[in-house]
Design a protein around this motif. Structure first.
Motif, PDB file in Angstrom:
ATOM      1  N   ILE A   1       0.868  -1.175   0.000  1.00 53.89           N
ATOM      2  CA  ILE A   1       0.000   0.000   0.000  1.00 53.89           C
ATOM      3  C   ILE A   1       0.908   1.229   0.000  1.00 53.89           C
ATOM      4  O   ILE A   1       1.753   1.383   0.871  1.00 53.89           O
ATOM      5  N   ILE A   2       0.721   2.080  -1.020  1.00 57.88           N
ATOM      6  CA  ILE A   2       1.566   3.256  -1.198  1.00 57.88           C
ATOM      7  C   ILE A   2       0.687   4.498  -1.233  1.00 57.88           C
ATOM      8  O   ILE A   2      -0.323   4.537  -1.930  1.00 57.88           O
ATOM      9  N   LYS A   3       1.089   5.507  -0.475  1.00 60.19           N
ATOM     10  CA  LYS A   3       0.378   6.790  -0.501  1.00 60.19           C
ATOM     11  C   LYS A   3       0.999   7.641  -1.591  1.00 60.19           C
ATOM     12  O   LYS A   3       2.210   7.807  -1.646  1.00 60.19           O
ATOM     13  N   VAL A   4       0.163   8.153  -2.497  1.00 57.13           N
ATOM     14  CA  VAL A   4       0.633   8.972  -3.609  1.00 57.13           C
ATOM     15  C   VAL A   4      -0.115  10.299  -3.624  1.00 57.13           C
ATOM     16  O   VAL A   4      -1.225  10.407  -3.099  1.00 57.13           O
ATOM     17  N   ASP A   5       0.494  11.301  -4.212  1.00 54.89           N
ATOM     18  CA  ASP A   5      -0.086  12.647  -4.257  1.00 54.89           C
ATOM     19  C   ASP A   5      -0.783  12.850  -5.603  1.00 54.89           C
ATOM     20  O   ASP A   5      -0.225  13.443  -6.526  1.00 54.89           O
ATOM     21  N   ILE A   6      -2.018  12.318  -5.703  1.00 56.99           N
ATOM     22  CA  ILE A   6      -2.803  12.412  -6.940  1.00 56.99           C
ATOM     23  C   ILE A   6      -4.150  13.035  -6.597  1.00 56.99           C
ATOM     24  O   ILE A   6      -4.803  12.623  -5.643  1.00 56.99           O
ATOM     25  N   HIS A   7      -4.559  14.020  -7.403  1.00 58.16           N
ATOM     26  CA  HIS A   7      -5.794  14.729  -7.095  1.00 58.16           C
ATOM     27  C   HIS A   7      -6.876  14.624  -8.165  1.00 58.16           C
ATOM     28  O   HIS A   7      -8.019  14.966  -7.915  1.00 58.16           O
ATOM     29  N   ASP A   8      -6.524  14.165  -9.362  1.00 57.07           N
ATOM     30  CA  ASP A   8      -7.520  14.115 -10.426  1.00 57.07           C
ATOM     31  C   ASP A   8      -7.461  12.776 -11.165  1.00 57.07           C
ATOM     32  O   ASP A   8      -6.561  11.986 -10.958  1.00 57.07           O
ATOM     33  N   ASP A   9      -8.471  12.560 -12.018  1.00 57.52           N
ATOM     34  CA  ASP A   9      -8.561  11.288 -12.749  1.00 57.52           C
ATOM     35  C   ASP A   9      -7.442  11.120 -13.774  1.00 57.52           C
ATOM     36  O   ASP A   9      -6.994  10.006 -14.030  1.00 57.52           O
ATOM     37  N   LYS A  10      -6.985  12.220 -14.338  1.00 64.80           N
ATOM     38  CA  LYS A  10      -5.899  12.136 -15.317  1.00 64.80           C
ATOM     39  C   LYS A  10      -4.620  11.629 -14.651  1.00 64.80           C
ATOM     40  O   LYS A  10      -3.942  10.747 -15.177  1.00 64.80           O
TER      41      LYS A  10
ATOM     42  N   LYS B   1      -4.522   9.874 -11.927  1.00 65.03           N
ATOM     43  CA  LYS B   1      -4.801   8.489 -11.528  1.00 65.03           C
ATOM     44  C   LYS B   1      -4.540   7.542 -12.685  1.00 65.03           C
ATOM     45  O   LYS B   1      -3.885   6.506 -12.520  1.00 65.03           O
ATOM     46  N   ARG B   2      -5.034   7.895 -13.878  1.00 65.24           N
ATOM     47  CA  ARG B   2      -4.825   7.060 -15.057  1.00 65.24           C
ATOM     48  C   ARG B   2      -3.338   6.895 -15.372  1.00 65.24           C
ATOM     49  O   ARG B   2      -2.864   5.804 -15.655  1.00 65.24           O
ATOM     50  N   LYS B   3      -2.603   7.993 -15.300  1.00 63.76           N
ATOM     51  CA  LYS B   3      -1.176   7.942 -15.607  1.00 63.76           C
ATOM     52  C   LYS B   3      -0.415   7.081 -14.601  1.00 63.76           C
ATOM     53  O   LYS B   3       0.455   6.295 -14.965  1.00 63.76           O
TER      54      LYS B   3
ATOM     55  N   ASP C   1      -7.382   4.172  -4.342  1.00 66.93           N
ATOM     56  CA  ASP C   1      -8.403   4.791  -3.500  1.00 66.93           C
ATOM     57  C   ASP C   1      -8.157   6.298  -3.531  1.00 66.93           C
ATOM     58  O   ASP C   1      -7.238   6.794  -2.892  1.00 66.93           O
ATOM     59  N   MET C   2      -8.974   7.009  -4.318  1.00 72.41           N
ATOM     60  CA  MET C   2      -8.765   8.446  -4.490  1.00 72.41           C
ATOM     61  C   MET C   2      -9.095   9.233  -3.220  1.00 72.41           C
ATOM     62  O   MET C   2      -8.526  10.280  -2.971  1.00 72.41           O
ATOM     63  N   LYS C   3      -9.989   8.705  -2.422  1.00 68.43           N
ATOM     64  CA  LYS C   3     -10.386   9.403  -1.198  1.00 68.43           C
ATOM     65  C   LYS C   3      -9.200   9.522  -0.242  1.00 68.43           C
ATOM     66  O   LYS C   3      -8.934  10.595   0.298  1.00 68.43           O
TER      67      LYS C   3
ATOM     68  N   VAL D   1       8.765   0.009  -8.359  1.00 73.11           N
ATOM     69  CA  VAL D   1       7.445   0.639  -8.217  1.00 73.11           C
ATOM     70  C   VAL D   1       7.607   2.087  -7.788  1.00 73.11           C
ATOM     71  O   VAL D   1       6.988   2.998  -8.359  1.00 73.11           O
ATOM     72  N   VAL D   2       8.455   2.324  -6.789  1.00 76.37           N
ATOM     73  CA  VAL D   2       8.653   3.690  -6.302  1.00 76.37           C
ATOM     74  C   VAL D   2       9.302   4.551  -7.391  1.00 76.37           C
ATOM     75  O   VAL D   2       8.973   5.729  -7.543  1.00 76.37           O
ATOM     76  N   LYS D   3      10.191   3.956  -8.170  1.00 80.30           N
ATOM     77  CA  LYS D   3      10.838   4.687  -9.257  1.00 80.30           C
ATOM     78  C   LYS D   3       9.803   5.124 -10.291  1.00 80.30           C
ATOM     79  O   LYS D   3       9.852   6.238 -10.793  1.00 80.30           O
ATOM     80  N   LYS D   4       8.848   4.235 -10.620  1.00 84.21           N
ATOM     81  CA  LYS D   4       7.809   4.572 -11.587  1.00 84.21           C
ATOM     82  C   LYS D   4       6.863   5.652 -11.049  1.00 84.21           C
ATOM     83  O   LYS D   4       6.336   6.453 -11.802  1.00 84.21           O
ATOM     84  N   LEU D   5       6.653   5.651  -9.724  1.00 86.60           N
ATOM     85  CA  LEU D   5       5.715   6.601  -9.111  1.00 86.60           C
ATOM     86  C   LEU D   5       6.410   7.851  -8.564  1.00 86.60           C
ATOM     87  O   LEU D   5       5.794   8.631  -7.845  1.00 86.60           O
ATOM     88  N   LYS D   6       7.672   8.049  -8.880  1.00 86.32           N
ATOM     89  CA  LYS D   6       8.457   9.157  -8.338  1.00 86.32           C
ATOM     90  C   LYS D   6       7.797  10.509  -8.600  1.00 86.32           C
ATOM     91  O   LYS D   6       7.869  11.420  -7.776  1.00 86.32           O
ATOM     92  N   LYS D   7       7.124  10.627  -9.715  1.00 85.30           N
ATOM     93  CA  LYS D   7       6.454  11.871 -10.112  1.00 85.30           C
ATOM     94  C   LYS D   7       5.367  12.276  -9.110  1.00 85.30           C
ATOM     95  O   LYS D   7       5.092  13.456  -8.931  1.00 85.30           O
ATOM     96  N   TRP D   8       4.757  11.300  -8.444  1.00 83.76           N
ATOM     97  CA  TRP D   8       3.644  11.560  -7.535  1.00 83.76           C
ATOM     98  C   TRP D   8       4.055  11.463  -6.069  1.00 83.76           C
ATOM     99  O   TRP D   8       3.197  11.299  -5.204  1.00 83.76           O
TER     100      TRP D   8
END
Length: 141
Positions: free
Chosen positions: A8-17, A19-21, A38-40, A55-62
């Protein structure tokens, strides 16, 4: 046989775009069985035989933060003999302690290497040669 993990990873995502990326970036990795977002709570759940560093390397942007790492399924088996239970409990405690130490070491490694030395604007290198050293150089006055 590879062991599946539930991460389970917490990411900084606020919109559907975003999320898709993020889902597209993670789903491209090998060994992933399922990905859920889980966007909430801004949490991503990944199940499969995965390498957390990738995984963390791929999600580095968020700006990912690992919350939990554990087995995908918990097996509950009851042993009739207490002697075997004690041995199993001791083995489980050792295994759990070892996994926690590995998880902590991985977190420290990721924190250390995530932003250390990141410079988005590297210094420019300019090479100047004096006119006196090169007699064939062109000088415009």
């Amino acid at each position: 046989m590879p062991e599946n993990k539930k991460v389970i990873i917490k990411v900084d995502i606020h919109d559907d775009k975003g999320k898709r990326k993020a889902l597209k970036a993670v789903s491209g990795l090998s060994g992933i069985e399922s990905v859920a977002m889980d966007m909430k709570d801004q949490k991503m759940t990944i199940i499969g035989d995965i390498d957390l560093v990738c995984v963390v390397k791929k999600l580095k942007k968020w700006h990912p933060a690992i919350l939990t790492v554990g087995p995908a399924k918990e097996d509950k088996k009851k042993e009739p003999e207490k002697k075997k239970e004690n041995e199993d409990d001791a083995a489980k405690k050792k295994k759990k302690k070892k996994e926690e130490e590995e998880e902590e070491a991985l977190r420290r490694w990721i924190e250390f290497h995530s932003y250390r030395g990141f410079n988005p604007f590297p210094p420019q290198q300019i090479c100047l040669h004096p006119v006196e050293e090169n007699p064939n150089s062109c000088v415009i006055c």
